[in-house]
Each structure stands twice: as structure tokens, then as C-alpha cells.
Design an enzyme around this catalytic site. Structure first.
Site, PDB file in Angstrom:
ATOM      1  N   HIS A 120       0.848  -1.195   0.000  1.00  0.00           N
ATOM      2  CA  HIS A 120       0.000   0.000   0.000  1.00  0.00           C
ATOM      3  C   HIS A 120       0.881   1.242   0.000  1.00  0.00           C
ATOM      4  O   HIS A 120       2.023   1.216   0.483  1.00  0.00           O
ATOM      5  CB  HIS A 120      -0.886   0.031   1.239  1.00  0.00           C
ATOM      6  CG  HIS A 120      -2.012  -0.946   1.197  1.00  0.00           C
ATOM      7  ND1 HIS A 120      -3.202  -0.724   1.853  1.00  0.00           N
ATOM      8  CD2 HIS A 120      -2.151  -2.151   0.583  1.00  0.00           C
ATOM      9  CE1 HIS A 120      -4.014  -1.736   1.646  1.00  0.00           C
ATOM     10  NE2 HIS A 120      -3.395  -2.619   0.885  1.00  0.00           N
TER      11      HIS A 120
ATOM     12  N   GLU B  38       0.774   3.942   1.821  1.00  0.00           N
ATOM     13  CA  GLU B  38       1.191   4.386   3.155  1.00  0.00           C
ATOM     14  C   GLU B  38       2.349   3.554   3.687  1.00  0.00           C
ATOM     15  O   GLU B  38       3.279   4.091   4.307  1.00  0.00           O
ATOM     16  CB  GLU B  38       0.026   4.285   4.153  1.00  0.00           C
ATOM     17  CG  GLU B  38      -1.163   5.142   3.807  1.00  0.00           C
ATOM     18  CD  GLU B  38      -2.252   4.395   3.046  1.00  0.00           C
ATOM     19  OE1 GLU B  38      -3.428   4.666   3.304  1.00  0.00           O
ATOM     20  OE2 GLU B  38      -1.917   3.547   2.185  1.00  0.00           O
TER      21      GLU B  38
ATOM     22  N   CYS C 298      -6.695   2.163   5.221  1.00  0.00           N
ATOM     23  CA  CYS C 298      -7.325   0.901   5.612  1.00  0.00           C
ATOM     24  C   CYS C 298      -6.860   0.544   7.036  1.00  0.00           C
ATOM     25  O   CYS C 298      -5.977   1.201   7.588  1.00  0.00           O
ATOM     26  CB  CYS C 298      -6.928  -0.203   4.626  1.00  0.00           C
ATOM     27  SG  CYS C 298      -5.212  -0.743   4.808  1.00  0.00           S
TER      28      CYS C 298
ATOM     29  N   CYS D 272      -2.969   0.042   7.310  1.00  0.00           N
ATOM     30  CA  CYS D 272      -2.204   1.282   7.245  1.00  0.00           C
ATOM     31  C   CYS D 272      -2.461   2.168   8.462  1.00  0.00           C
ATOM     32  O   CYS D 272      -1.550   2.832   8.952  1.00  0.00           O
ATOM     33  CB  CYS D 272      -2.515   2.009   5.944  1.00  0.00           C
ATOM     34  SG  CYS D 272      -1.944   1.087   4.491  1.00  0.00           S
TER      35      CYS D 272
END
Length: 151
Positions: free
Chosen positions: A52, A54, A82, A85
Site C-alpha cells: 500500500h 502508506e 485501511c 495502514c
């Protein structure tokens, strides 16, 4: 420099992800007015659920500071984080979180759940809807294009 400037930097990374066929999410970590971590979604390319935006930006920022503690840092991301993260943001001790578009299907800042309201040892300040329209438009365009390809 203000939140719009740093969110624009995250949007540039989201556009790169889009061009690579990834869900267009971009992220930057900022300390003392300088970007010290950048990331974009790379789940398809890396074939990893962990890739991801992040996570990549936090990893790079930790390397830059030679520390897992990112106190005093701000994180700008184009989509509401999410749960994974959000957990990384809490564990890294990020001071302020700025996000663009809300994520009603997977967001952990109130979209589905708000992990930052739980009794963890750290709570960043959270600012949502930063350049929301531009962030949302990028995501909507990506998914509309994807649906057309699948028809």
C-alpha cells in the site's frame, strides 16, 4: 507550504500508480516542511497485499530518519487509510494524518471503523477531505475504466 501542496505531491504519486494499472493511491510523509517518504500503491506489480502507498511511504521515512518513530511527521494520503495502514500510522507515531477521499468500503478513519478512536497508546490528529474532489475523481476514473475493460 500547506496541506494542499503536500496532497498535490501525493496525487502525483497516485497518478503514477494509475498509469501502472494500480489503484491510484499516493502518499507522502513530511517532516519540517520536507518530504521524507513517498509511496504509491504497488499491490499488483509486487503481488503483495502489503504494498500500500502508506506502507511504502512510512518505510522510506523510517529509513530517512534511521528510526521507526516518526513523531513530528505528517502523512498525506489520497484515500482514507485501511486498517493495516492505520495500524502502521499508530505504530510509527505519525503526528498528523491528512487524507483526501473517504473509503466507505475499507476506511479505518470512520469509513467502516475508526481505529483512531480505540484506546491505543498513540492518536494522531486527523484531517479528512483534503482535496477530496480531485482524489475521488482519480479513483472513480480508474474504476470506470477498469469496468469498461471487463465488459
Amino acid at each position: 507550504m500547506d496541506a494542499a501542496y503536500f496532497m498535490s505531491e501525493a496525487i502525483k504519486l497516485a497518478r503514477l500508480a494509475y498509469e501502472e494499472g494500480e489503484v491510484p493511491v499516493g502518499c507522502v510523509v513530511v517532516r519540517d516542511g520536507a518530504v521524507i517518504g513517498r509511496g504509491r500503491n504497488r499491490r499488483e506489480g509486487e503481488r503483495s497485499a502489503l504494498a500500500h502507498a502508506e506502507m511504502a511511504a512510512i518505510f522510506e521515512a523510517c529509513r530517512a530518519l534511521k528510526s521507526w518513530r516518526l513523531s513530528g511527521c505528517d502523512l498525506y494520503v489520497t484515500l482514507e487509510p485501511c486498517p493495516m495502514c492505520a495500524g502502521a500510522i499508530i505504530n510509527a507515531r505519525i503526528s498528523r494524518l491528512y487524507y483526501g477521499a473517504a473509503d466507505k468500503k475499507g476506511g479505518a478513519c470512520g469509513g467502516v471503523i475508526n481505529l483512531f478512536m480505540e484506546d491505543f497508546g498513540h492518536k494522531p490528529q486527523i484531517y479528512g477531505s483534503i482535496m477530496e474532489e480531485e482524489c475521488s475523481r482519480l479513483l472513480s476514473g480508474f474504476f470506470a475504466e477498469l469496468r469498461k475493460r471487463c465488459e
